[in-house]
Design a protein around this motif. Structure first.
Motif, PDB file in Angstrom:
ATOM      1  N   ASP A 130      -5.621  -4.056  30.043  1.00  0.00           N
ATOM      2  CA  ASP A 130      -4.659  -4.862  29.304  1.00  0.00           C
ATOM      3  C   ASP A 130      -3.749  -3.936  28.503  1.00  0.00           C
ATOM      4  OD1 ASP A 130      -6.018  -4.222  26.881  1.00  0.00           O
ATOM      5  OD2 ASP A 130      -7.111  -6.122  26.857  1.00  0.00           O
ATOM      6  N   ASP A 131      -2.792  -4.515  27.787  1.00  0.00           N
ATOM      7  CA  ASP A 131      -1.804  -3.708  27.067  1.00  0.00           C
ATOM      8  C   ASP A 131      -2.393  -2.953  25.884  1.00  0.00           C
ATOM      9  OD1 ASP A 131       0.195  -4.375  28.840  1.00  0.00           O
ATOM     10  OD2 ASP A 131       1.001  -5.989  27.590  1.00  0.00           O
ATOM     11  N   GLU A 132      -3.581  -3.331  25.454  1.00  0.00           N
ATOM     12  CA  GLU A 132      -4.256  -2.615  24.371  1.00  0.00           C
ATOM     13  C   GLU A 132      -5.061  -1.429  24.901  1.00  0.00           C
ATOM     14  OE1 GLU A 132      -3.764  -3.523  21.123  1.00  0.00           O
ATOM     15  OE2 GLU A 132      -2.327  -4.909  22.033  1.00  0.00           O
ATOM     16  N   GLY A 133      -5.041  -1.229  26.221  1.00  0.00           N
ATOM     17  CA  GLY A 133      -5.798  -0.122  26.817  1.00  0.00           C
ATOM     18  C   GLY A 133      -7.236  -0.464  27.146  1.00  0.00           C
ATOM     19  N   HIS A 161       0.143  -2.640  39.353  1.00  0.00           N
ATOM     20  CA  HIS A 161       0.696  -3.606  38.395  1.00  0.00           C
ATOM     21  C   HIS A 161      -0.084  -4.922  38.359  1.00  0.00           C
ATOM     22  CE1 HIS A 161       2.590  -4.795  42.179  1.00  0.00           C
ATOM     23  NE2 HIS A 161       2.734  -5.991  41.638  1.00  0.00           N
ATOM     24  N   ARG A 164      -3.073  -5.389  35.877  1.00  0.00           N
ATOM     25  CA  ARG A 164      -2.847  -5.520  34.435  1.00  0.00           C
ATOM     26  C   ARG A 164      -2.906  -6.996  34.064  1.00  0.00           C
ATOM     27  NH1 ARG A 164       0.957  -0.644  32.439  1.00  0.00           N
ATOM     28  NH2 ARG A 164       0.029  -1.305  30.477  1.00  0.00           N
ATOM     29  N   ALA A 166      -3.442  -9.974  30.554  1.00  0.00           N
ATOM     30  CA  ALA A 166      -3.183 -10.186  29.127  1.00  0.00           C
ATOM     31  C   ALA A 166      -4.368  -9.758  28.267  1.00  0.00           C
ATOM     32  CB  ALA A 166      -2.842 -11.650  28.868  1.00  0.00           C
ATOM     33  N   HIS A 167      -5.588  -9.968  28.777  1.00  0.00           N
ATOM     34  CA  HIS A 167      -6.780  -9.663  27.975  1.00  0.00           C
ATOM     35  C   HIS A 167      -7.943  -9.269  28.881  1.00  0.00           C
ATOM     36  CE1 HIS A 167      -9.889  -9.901  24.925  1.00  0.00           C
ATOM     37  NE2 HIS A 167     -10.557 -10.724  25.728  1.00  0.00           N
ATOM     38  N   GLU A 179      -3.673   5.159  26.944  1.00  0.00           N
ATOM     39  CA  GLU A 179      -2.469   4.717  27.640  1.00  0.00           C
ATOM     40  C   GLU A 179      -2.866   4.206  29.012  1.00  0.00           C
ATOM     41  OE1 GLU A 179       1.700   6.850  29.122  1.00  0.00           O
ATOM     42  OE2 GLU A 179       0.274   7.968  27.897  1.00  0.00           O
ATOM     43  N   VAL A 180      -2.052   3.314  29.573  1.00  0.00           N
ATOM     44  CA  VAL A 180      -2.264   2.822  30.928  1.00  0.00           C
ATOM     45  C   VAL A 180      -0.976   3.074  31.717  1.00  0.00           C
ATOM     46  CG1 VAL A 180      -2.794   0.826  32.396  1.00  0.00           C
ATOM     47  CG2 VAL A 180      -3.895   1.059  30.150  1.00  0.00           C
ATOM     48  N   SER A 182       0.843   2.367  35.426  1.00  0.00           N
ATOM     49  CA  SER A 182       0.817   1.613  36.689  1.00  0.00           C
ATOM     50  C   SER A 182       2.152   1.814  37.383  1.00  0.00           C
ATOM     51  CB  SER A 182       0.524   0.123  36.428  1.00  0.00           C
ATOM     52  OG  SER A 182       1.502  -0.448  35.608  1.00  0.00           O
TER      53      SER A 182
END
Length: 185
Positions: A130-133, A161, A164, A166-167, A179-180, A182
């Motif tokens: 997710d965007d929080e890694g 992609h 990835r 949301a949670h 960091e992620v 893609s």
């Protein structure tokens, strides 16, 4: 009888279904894009010692990246499964250093890289991020246990992609990536 599945198991199932929607050729093209991004990454460019993984067929392919970093004069380390709970870093000097390992995947057979404090960047595969890694692995905890040993290393999760979300459900022992990367920003 249907048994309830955990949120992690359900997300793994969803990601496996998404992977089947894309051809190996498409995933390889996306892998090439991700490898280019990683080669240009400032942390990887500055690092002397980088730990990668040698991909399973459904993971982002890092084989060319390993060889490119080696050609650039970097020390490349790959994980080897030593039992059902642990990986150890092994020195990689080229494709001849690989042999089929514990899960029928190519693993390094080179010497153990004992100076793990020198590992500056760890590139980590995952089922989802997710965007929080936060990372969802395959469920065995290999990377979570290993990353505890290299707390100063910068961690980069890599995925396609569509992996990835949301949670990602997490547990207290799960380590988030710094960091992620893609194939799409």
């Amino acid at each position: 009888m249907d048994y309830p599945t955990s949120p992690k198991q359900q997300l793994r199932k969803t990601i496996r279904q998404r992977k089947k929607q894309h051809s190996p050729e498409q995933r390889q093209a996306w892998s090439d894009e991700i490898e280019r991004r990683l080669l240009a990454h400032p942390r990887i460019r500055a690092a002397q010692v980088v730990m990668l993984y040698y991909a399973l067929p459904d993971e982002v392919d890092t084989r060319h990246l390993a060889d490119a970093l080696l050609a650039a004069g970097k020390t490349v380390v790959l994980p080897k499964c030593v039992d059902d709970a642990h990986i150890e870093p092994r020195l990689y000097t080229g494709p001849a250093d690989l042999a089929e390992g514990i899960y029928n995947l190519l693993e390094p057979v080179g010497p153990t890289f004992n100076d793990i404090g020198r590992i500056e960047v760890v590139v980590v595969p995952g089922m989802s991020f997710d965007d929080e890694g936060h990372r969802l692995g395959r469920g065995r905890g290999y990377y979570d246990r290993f990353l505890e040993q290299v707390p100063e290393a910068y961690t980069i999760g890599v995925c396609y992609h569509f992996q990835r979300v949301a949670h990602v459900p997490t547990d207290p022992h799960d380590r988030a990536m710094d960091e992620v990367v893609s194939n799409r920003a």
